[in-house]
Scaffold this active site. Sequence first.
Site, PDB file in Angstrom:
ATOM      1  N   CYS A  97     -44.478  72.901 -24.055  1.00  0.00           N
ATOM      2  CA  CYS A  97     -43.902  73.170 -25.205  1.00  0.00           C
ATOM      3  C   CYS A  97     -44.896  73.909 -26.286  1.00  0.00           C
ATOM      4  O   CYS A  97     -45.934  73.205 -26.319  1.00  0.00           O
ATOM      5  CB  CYS A  97     -43.188  72.110 -25.796  1.00  0.00           C
ATOM      6  SG  CYS A  97     -42.239  72.153 -27.216  1.00  0.00           S
ATOM      7  N   HIS A 139     -34.072  73.253 -23.182  1.00  0.00           N
ATOM      8  CA  HIS A 139     -35.187  72.757 -23.783  1.00  0.00           C
ATOM      9  C   HIS A 139     -35.031  73.223 -25.178  1.00  0.00           C
ATOM     10  O   HIS A 139     -35.418  72.352 -26.240  1.00  0.00           O
ATOM     11  CB  HIS A 139     -36.377  73.329 -22.972  1.00  0.00           C
ATOM     12  CG  HIS A 139     -37.821  73.031 -23.682  1.00  0.00           C
ATOM     13  ND1 HIS A 139     -38.683  72.043 -23.307  1.00  0.00           N
ATOM     14  CD2 HIS A 139     -38.265  73.453 -24.713  1.00  0.00           C
ATOM     15  CE1 HIS A 139     -39.615  72.049 -24.090  1.00  0.00           C
ATOM     16  NE2 HIS A 139     -39.367  72.855 -24.949  1.00  0.00           N
TER      17      HIS A 139
END
Length: 171
Positions: A97, A139
């Site tokens: 991320c 996500h």
Amino acid sequence: MAILEVLSYPNDILRKKSSKVEKFDSKLHVLLDDMYETMMQRDGVGLAAVQVGVLQRVLLVNIPREEDGKQYKEDLYEIINPVILHKSDEIYWDEGCLSVPGFYEKVKRYKNISLGYQDRFGNERVLKAEGFLAVAFQHEMDHLEGILFIDKLSILKRKKFEKELKKAKIS
């Protein structure tokens, strides 16, 4: 176009829920364009507006092509006010991320999803996604709820992450 600051964990804004987009105007278009430039500059495959400090239900996904590993703007998905309509087949996917730089871990996701959303002009759309693309959407949608992929880890893996984070801050 501007490169925006990407917020990093443990910034509190990343924990806030994003609001539904009501206005599909030039301000939204500038945000989408700036988010795209920011994501590409950071070598990301996805970016949610909350990651640049904007609490709106907006996300981008641009998966590299298998044949050459490159990202092309024509493959860009601009997703506004997304809703998962259907999901099936659980898989584990190695995730990272932009807001949790340098940390990667396997996360349980769905392999196949159907997604309802609006485009930059407010038009209603539906798409089906599988594999990497489906995982990327899930996500980024978690970000809109104030959830990070590290929240989905086991306690043991979460402790490993916290230890690595402390080590990175010291060095």
